[in-house]
Structures are given as structure tokens and as C-alpha cells.
Scaffold this motif. Sequence first.
Motif, mmCIF file in Angstrom:
data_model
loop_
_atom_site.group_PDB
_atom_site.id
_atom_site.type_symbol
_atom_site.label_atom_id
_atom_site.label_comp_id
_atom_site.label_asym_id
_atom_site.label_seq_id
_atom_site.Cartn_x
_atom_site.Cartn_y
_atom_site.Cartn_z
ATOM 1 N N UNK A 1 4.851 1.402 -13.220
ATOM 2 C CA UNK A 1 5.457 2.559 -13.867
ATOM 3 C C UNK A 1 4.419 3.590 -14.294
ATOM 4 N N UNK A 2 3.194 3.172 -14.557
ATOM 5 C CA UNK A 2 2.175 4.086 -15.088
ATOM 6 C C UNK A 2 1.925 5.282 -14.173
ATOM 7 N N UNK A 3 1.744 5.115 -12.849
ATOM 8 C CA UNK A 3 1.548 6.305 -12.003
ATOM 9 C C UNK A 3 2.754 7.241 -12.006
ATOM 10 N N UNK A 4 3.953 6.683 -12.028
ATOM 11 C CA UNK A 4 5.160 7.501 -12.070
ATOM 12 C C UNK A 4 5.223 8.314 -13.362
ATOM 13 N N UNK A 5 4.900 7.682 -14.472
ATOM 14 C CA UNK A 5 4.916 8.391 -15.753
ATOM 15 C C UNK A 5 3.830 9.458 -15.817
ATOM 16 N N UNK A 6 2.653 9.171 -15.246
ATOM 17 C CA UNK A 6 1.577 10.180 -15.206
ATOM 18 C C UNK A 6 1.995 11.382 -14.371
ATOM 19 N N UNK A 7 2.626 11.135 -13.231
ATOM 20 C CA UNK A 7 3.077 12.245 -12.381
ATOM 21 C C UNK A 7 4.144 13.080 -13.079
ATOM 22 N N UNK B 1 -2.851 8.950 -6.941
ATOM 23 C CA UNK B 1 -3.906 8.005 -6.568
ATOM 24 C C UNK B 1 -3.681 6.641 -7.217
ATOM 25 N N UNK B 2 -3.117 6.619 -8.421
ATOM 26 C CA UNK B 2 -2.795 5.343 -9.069
ATOM 27 C C UNK B 2 -1.749 4.559 -8.297
ATOM 28 N N UNK B 3 -0.764 5.261 -7.764
ATOM 29 C CA UNK B 3 0.249 4.550 -6.979
ATOM 30 C C UNK B 3 -0.334 4.010 -5.678
ATOM 31 N N UNK B 4 -1.294 4.729 -5.098
ATOM 32 C CA UNK B 4 -1.964 4.233 -3.886
ATOM 33 C C UNK B 4 -2.823 3.015 -4.220
ATOM 34 N N UNK B 5 -3.505 3.057 -5.361
ATOM 35 C CA UNK B 5 -4.318 1.913 -5.782
ATOM 36 C C UNK B 5 -3.443 0.703 -6.050
ATOM 37 N N UNK B 6 -2.299 0.901 -6.706
ATOM 38 C CA UNK B 6 -1.371 -0.213 -6.946
ATOM 39 C C UNK B 6 -0.879 -0.786 -5.621
ATOM 40 N N UNK B 7 -0.567 0.077 -4.668
ATOM 41 C CA UNK B 7 -0.137 -0.400 -3.345
ATOM 42 C C UNK B 7 -1.221 -1.252 -2.698
ATOM 43 N N UNK C 1 14.444 14.472 -7.986
ATOM 44 C CA UNK C 1 15.508 13.460 -7.998
ATOM 45 C C UNK C 1 15.306 12.445 -6.876
ATOM 46 N N UNK C 2 14.880 12.918 -5.704
ATOM 47 C CA UNK C 2 14.612 12.011 -4.590
ATOM 48 C C UNK C 2 13.457 11.069 -4.933
ATOM 49 N N UNK C 3 12.386 11.602 -5.507
ATOM 50 C CA UNK C 3 11.261 10.763 -5.908
ATOM 51 C C UNK C 3 11.653 9.740 -6.956
ATOM 52 N N UNK C 4 12.443 10.175 -7.937
ATOM 53 C CA UNK C 4 12.908 9.255 -8.977
ATOM 54 C C UNK C 4 13.791 8.171 -8.370
ATOM 55 N N UNK C 5 14.679 8.562 -7.460
ATOM 56 C CA UNK C 5 15.581 7.589 -6.853
ATOM 57 C C UNK C 5 14.825 6.594 -5.977
ATOM 58 N N UNK C 6 13.832 7.057 -5.239
ATOM 59 C CA UNK C 6 13.034 6.157 -4.394
ATOM 60 C C UNK C 6 12.328 5.120 -5.261
ATOM 61 N N UNK C 7 11.741 5.562 -6.365
ATOM 62 C CA UNK C 7 11.063 4.630 -7.258
ATOM 63 C C UNK C 7 12.067 3.704 -7.944
ATOM 64 N N UNK C 8 13.184 4.249 -8.388
ATOM 65 C CA UNK C 8 14.201 3.437 -9.050
ATOM 66 C C UNK C 8 14.787 2.397 -8.095
ATOM 67 N N UNK C 9 14.871 2.744 -6.815
ATOM 68 C CA UNK C 9 15.338 1.787 -5.816
ATOM 69 C C UNK C 9 14.396 0.583 -5.752
ATOM 70 N N UNK C 10 13.095 0.839 -5.805
ATOM 71 C CA UNK C 10 12.130 -0.266 -5.801
ATOM 72 C C UNK C 10 12.256 -1.118 -7.065
ATOM 73 N N UNK C 11 12.483 -0.467 -8.206
ATOM 74 C CA UNK C 11 12.627 -1.202 -9.464
ATOM 75 C C UNK C 11 13.882 -2.078 -9.421
ATOM 76 N N UNK C 12 14.987 -1.520 -8.957
ATOM 77 C CA UNK C 12 16.229 -2.295 -8.902
ATOM 78 C C UNK C 12 16.153 -3.412 -7.870
#
Length: 184
Positions: free
Chosen positions: A63-69, A127-133, A35-46
Motif C-alpha cells: 500500500x505504501x507506493x500507492x499512498x505515496x503516488x 519506483x517503490x511499486x517496482x521494487x516491491x514487484x 479510478x482505473x489505477x485505484x481499481x487495478x490496485x484494489x483488484x489485487x487487494x481483493x
Amino acid sequence: MDADDHVSLFRFPFKIPTFRGIRKGGVYLSGALYALGFWIFLDAVLYSRYSNASDVHVTFIDWIPFLCSTLGTLIVNSIEKNRLLQGALSSDGGAFGSGAGDLDSNMAWQARTVLFFGFALLAGGLSGSIVVLIIKFLVKDYNTYPTLGMGVNNVLGNVCILLSCVVLWIAQNVEDDYSYSLTL
């Protein structure tokens, strides 16, 4: 002294947690981490959608790295630990030489293969989220905090999901010393 009088070492009653309590706590901790991970990502989206003043926004690529995880977490935690060990435990050829050991061995390899793909999705998500960053935010010099924070939140969200998967795997698959297997 009566039988009801209980002498305690501590002033407050302290009980050592039972195995079921530890397992339940691990499952709750895993849910909280997800839930914390989802909220952190959702905070960035919002933030990207409603408050971001820069040219960079969260898109489907983020969204792709989040969906893969998330998919990796579902796959890894759907495999039972006893399926991974079946081939090793019944390598004697099965009951009365019926060849059941080969079937168990095949099931164990299938479970190990699916587990590998689940962990590969988890690693690919992180690793996808790190590459996107790196590519979307650091290479293009969007290194001011509110904009860079969207990429950092993506990585932190995936780290929390990975930790959630590990905690849930451990909580579900640790066996109690006092539990008995009643399977034939």
C-alpha cells in the motif's frame, strides 16, 4: 439561400472543440485514469484477501507506493502555475520599490519546493511499486500469473495514477489564447 441555411463541408455536423471542452475532457480523463489505477490496485487487494491460494498476500508494504503516488498527485495538482512564475514576473522590485518582488520570489521558491516534493512522492511511489514487484515476487520465485499479477497490478495502478497527475496538471495549467487576466 437564406441566412438560416448553413452549408457544411461534412455530412454530419462537426464542431471543433472549444478550449473549455478540451480542459473539461482532460479533467475527466484524469479522473478516469485515477479510478482505473485505484481499481487495478484494489483488484489485487481483493484477490489477495479472498481468492489467493498462495502464501503471498498484499500487505501494508504494498500500500505504501500507492499512498505515496496519491499524496504526490494531491500535492502536485494543488500548486498553481502562476505561483511558480511569480518571482520571474515581478523581479522589478515590486510597486514603488516596496520589496514586493522579494515576497513574490520567496513564494515562487516555496511553490517550486513543494512541487518538487510532490513529484518526488510520485516518482517514489512508482519506483517503490517496482521494487516491491522485484523483491516480493520475482526474487522469491513467485512468477506464476495469479500471484505475480498482484505485483504487476500494483505497478500498473501507480502508472495510471502518475498519468492521471500529468493529464490533470496539463489540463489545469494550459492557458487559453483568448482568456484575459483581470488581476491587478
